[in-house]
Design a protein around this motif. Structure first.
Motif, short mmCIF file in Angstrom:
data_model
loop_
_atom_site.label_atom_id
_atom_site.label_comp_id
_atom_site.label_asym_id
_atom_site.label_seq_id
_atom_site.Cartn_x
_atom_site.Cartn_y
_atom_site.Cartn_z
N LEU A 176 64.03 74.21 13.13
CA LEU A 176 64.21 74.09 14.58
C LEU A 176 63.13 73.15 15.10
N LYS A 177 63.56 72.09 15.79
CA LYS A 177 62.63 71.08 16.31
C LYS A 177 62.60 71.18 17.84
N PRO A 178 61.54 71.80 18.41
CA PRO A 178 61.47 71.99 19.85
C PRO A 178 61.50 70.67 20.61
N ARG A 179 62.19 70.66 21.74
CA ARG A 179 62.25 69.45 22.56
C ARG A 179 61.89 69.72 24.03
N GLY A 180 61.41 70.92 24.33
CA GLY A 180 61.06 71.25 25.71
C GLY A 180 62.20 71.95 26.41
N GLN A 218 66.31 71.41 18.59
CA GLN A 218 67.38 70.83 17.79
C GLN A 218 67.48 71.62 16.49
N LEU A 219 68.69 72.02 16.16
CA LEU A 219 68.93 72.79 14.95
C LEU A 219 69.21 71.84 13.79
N VAL A 220 68.45 72.00 12.70
CA VAL A 220 68.63 71.19 11.50
C VAL A 220 68.95 72.14 10.35
N ILE A 221 70.15 72.01 9.77
CA ILE A 221 70.57 72.88 8.66
C ILE A 221 70.78 72.03 7.42
N HIS A 222 70.17 72.45 6.32
CA HIS A 222 70.20 71.68 5.08
C HIS A 222 69.83 70.22 5.31
N GLY A 223 68.86 70.03 6.21
CA GLY A 223 68.32 68.70 6.44
C GLY A 223 69.06 67.86 7.44
N SER A 242 57.33 60.71 18.56
CA SER A 242 57.62 61.57 19.69
C SER A 242 58.99 62.21 19.51
N LYS A 243 59.09 63.48 19.88
CA LYS A 243 60.39 64.15 19.87
C LYS A 243 61.20 63.76 21.09
N ASN A 244 60.54 63.44 22.19
CA ASN A 244 61.19 63.01 23.44
C ASN A 244 60.54 61.71 23.88
N THR A 245 60.98 60.61 23.30
CA THR A 245 60.34 59.31 23.54
C THR A 245 60.34 58.94 25.02
N VAL A 246 61.46 59.12 25.68
CA VAL A 246 61.57 58.72 27.09
C VAL A 246 60.63 59.54 27.96
N ASP A 247 60.60 60.85 27.77
CA ASP A 247 59.72 61.69 28.59
C ASP A 247 58.25 61.38 28.33
N ALA A 250 68.87 55.30 27.78
CA ALA A 250 67.84 56.33 27.65
C ALA A 250 68.37 57.72 27.94
N GLY A 251 69.45 57.81 28.71
CA GLY A 251 70.01 59.11 29.06
C GLY A 251 70.55 59.88 27.87
N ILE A 252 70.77 59.21 26.75
CA ILE A 252 71.21 59.91 25.55
C ILE A 252 70.16 60.91 25.09
N GLU A 253 68.89 60.56 25.33
CA GLU A 253 67.81 61.44 24.89
C GLU A 253 67.25 62.30 26.01
N SER A 254 67.21 61.78 27.23
CA SER A 254 66.50 62.46 28.31
C SER A 254 67.37 62.54 29.56
N THR A 255 67.23 63.65 30.27
CA THR A 255 67.93 63.80 31.56
C THR A 255 67.17 63.14 32.69
#
Length: 512
Positions: free
Chosen positions: A96-100, A105-110, A325-330, A368-373
């Motif tokens: 699990l990769k926290p993004r705020g 983000q859920l990562v299963i088997h990589g 960065s996990k949230n480059t835009v922010d 940029a909206g793909i990553e950040s609201t």
């Protein structure tokens, strides 16, 4: 204690803890190296990890994803190196990769899946995650003699015990021998260990083979009467007491870094006076990830890596590295709000951006909206490299080996460099630039951008960068300095010297 028989497959040792950051990773890595040194086929395992520090590793064909590579938490990568085995996604099947904003983000088997809040994960995805964890454990258990499994946080979170994948579920489906670690530096270690035992599910409590008291700084004879009383009270042996001695393993996550707005210096303990040292500034962005990229620099004698607040004055530093960065835009917005963009443009020394840091160095980020609201379309970036990054939903996850043509901040580097890439988006060049690393890298003057995580683990690159810093500073590089001893061997020695590991059922055959 349990006397359950192990299956014909690998014995599993679950290193659980009374809390987070009590030393589970050190015990796991040390045990893995200690067993490997004794000729045992050993591998690490962590059913579910939560970290933004990830590494790209081999994804076994049997996992059904069809992908060649995938992500795992950095601790399992480190533990695999300690065990002298090739790391695979089976060693950390759920990440699990926290993004705020409470989402991860859920990562299963990589392989990266959707972003979820805790409710959605536990209600809709936990059973899938559990099945993935069991499948990975089964595959590993047929390949190795011992699996050293690292728990997560506390093994006694009573609100989560019906869905505690890394601790309770692992203990059950792996039929694991449990070793419980407590941190005496926090105070109240006996109460922590006792309370944890009392709150564990009864069946898992029966699997506890021993306790480890970690981070002790006092006189052992003063502690021994308490240990004797504790063993009489619980019937569980204390395997030993580990002194407060950090072997130098890469950190799991940002708990080891300062909070945003504060600063911390790494590398100052090497004995080189500050006046004879060079200092690399690393902005402590809110969503920092893969900051272990900087650890090889901090291990160099005379090099200090300083995590600095975003409103820092850069004039006193010798170089700047913008991390992942996990949230480059922010993070970009946070840097701009603090005025870091103006500071960076005025800075005259070497600048290196890695992954998200590279994207931030450019002129702008599109879609940029793909990553950040916070932003819908295009956002201006820091403007020190003439490149443009366009985000997409597709994520690049791969191992990379490239030829090095050292220029700019890594002038003089040559040969090849190996690392890994984890990023969204593609970067295009607005004018002719040099590409000293992978074809997507960019260099102009003293500024270098690259997607290559693990950059400074490559000796040629690291040496060139460090030599340039001392030359620019007009300082002689410390002569005869040695890099720190292997953290894996230090961790193994720590355990071998202080713990009675033969008292653990699954380890007894290897520690007679």
């Amino acid at each position: 204690m349990t006397d359950h028989p192990h299956s014909d497959d690998a014995a599993t040792i679950l290193v659980a803890g009374t809390a987070s950051h009590v030393g589970k990773s050190v015990v796991t890595a040390g045990l893995a190296r200690l067993l490997a040194n004794r000729g045992v086929a050993v591998a690490p395992y962590k059913a579910q990890n939560m970290s933004n520090n990830a590494r790209v590793v081999v994804s076994p064909e049997a996992d059904g994803t069809g992908a060649e590579y995938g992500e795992i938490g950095v601790s399992q990568y480190v533990q695999a190196r300690a065990a002298n085995v090739t790391p695979t996604t089976d060693m950390n099947p759920v990440l699990l990769k926290p993004r705020g904003d409470g989402e991860s983000q859920l990562v299963i088997h990589g392989q990266a899946d959707e972003h979820l809040d805790p409710g959605a994960y536990y209600d809709d995805h936990w059973e899938t995650a559990r099945e993935a964890a069991i499948a990975s454990h089964r595959r590993l258990a047929t390949e190795y003699d011992v699996l050293v499994a690292e728990g997560a946080g506390s093994v006694a979170e009573i609100n989560l015990q019906d869905r505690d994948l890394a601790n309770v579920e692992t203990a059950r489906f792996a039929d694991a021998d449990v070793v419980l670690v407590g941190d005496i530096e926090r105070g109240g270690v006996f109460a922590s260990l006792y309370g944890t035992l009392e709150l564990m599910p009864e069946d898992v409590r029966e699997q506890v083979e021993g306790m480890v008291i970690n981070k002790f700084r006092g006189t052992l004879s003063v502690l021994e009467p308490g240990i004797e009383q504790f063993e009489e009270l619980t019937g569980v042996p204390v395997l030993g007491v580990l002194p407060a001695d950090d072997p130098g393993l890469p950190a799991e996550d940002s708990v080891s870094l300062p909070s945003v707005g504060e600063h911390t210096v790494f590398g100052a303990e090497d004995g080189v006076p500050e006046a004879a040292s060079v200092t690399v500034a690393v902005p402590r962005i809110p969503f920092i990830s893969n900051f272990t990229d900087l650890e090889p620099l901090a291990m160099e004698p005379g090099v200090r890596v300083e995590y600095v607040p975003l409103d820092v004055n850069l004039a006193e530093f010798d170089a700047v590295v913008l991390p992942g960065s996990k949230n480059t835009v922010d993070d970009l917005l946070a840097l701009q709000e603090a005025g870091f963009d103006s500071e960076l443009r005025a800075f005259s020394g070497p600048v290196v951006g890695i992954c998200g840091g590279y994207q931030m160095l450019g002129d702008r980020i599109e879609d940029a909206g793909i990553e950040s609201t916070a932003v819908e379309g295009t956002i201006d970036a820091l403007g020190v490299l003439p490149v443009v990054t366009t985000f997409s939903a597709e994520k690049e996850v791969t191992r990379t080996t490239c030829q090095v043509e050292g220029q700019g901040p890594i002038a003089g580097a040559a040969g090849s460099a190996a690392g890994y890439e984890i990023h969204m988006g593609a970067t295009a060049f607005r004018e002719a630039l040099s590409h000293p690393l992978e074809p997507t890298s960019a260099q102009q003057g003293d500024v270098l951008g690259t997607y290559l995580h693990g950059l400074f683990e490559n000796e040629s690159v690291r040496e060139a960068f460090v030599e340039l810093l001392f030359e620019r500073a007009g300082l002689d590089r410390p002569a005869g300095g040695e890099r720190a001893a292997s953290p894996y061997e230090r961790a193994a020695t720590l355990l071998e010297t202080n713990l009675d590991l033969g008292a653990v059922d699954g380890l007894a055959p290897f520690f007679d």
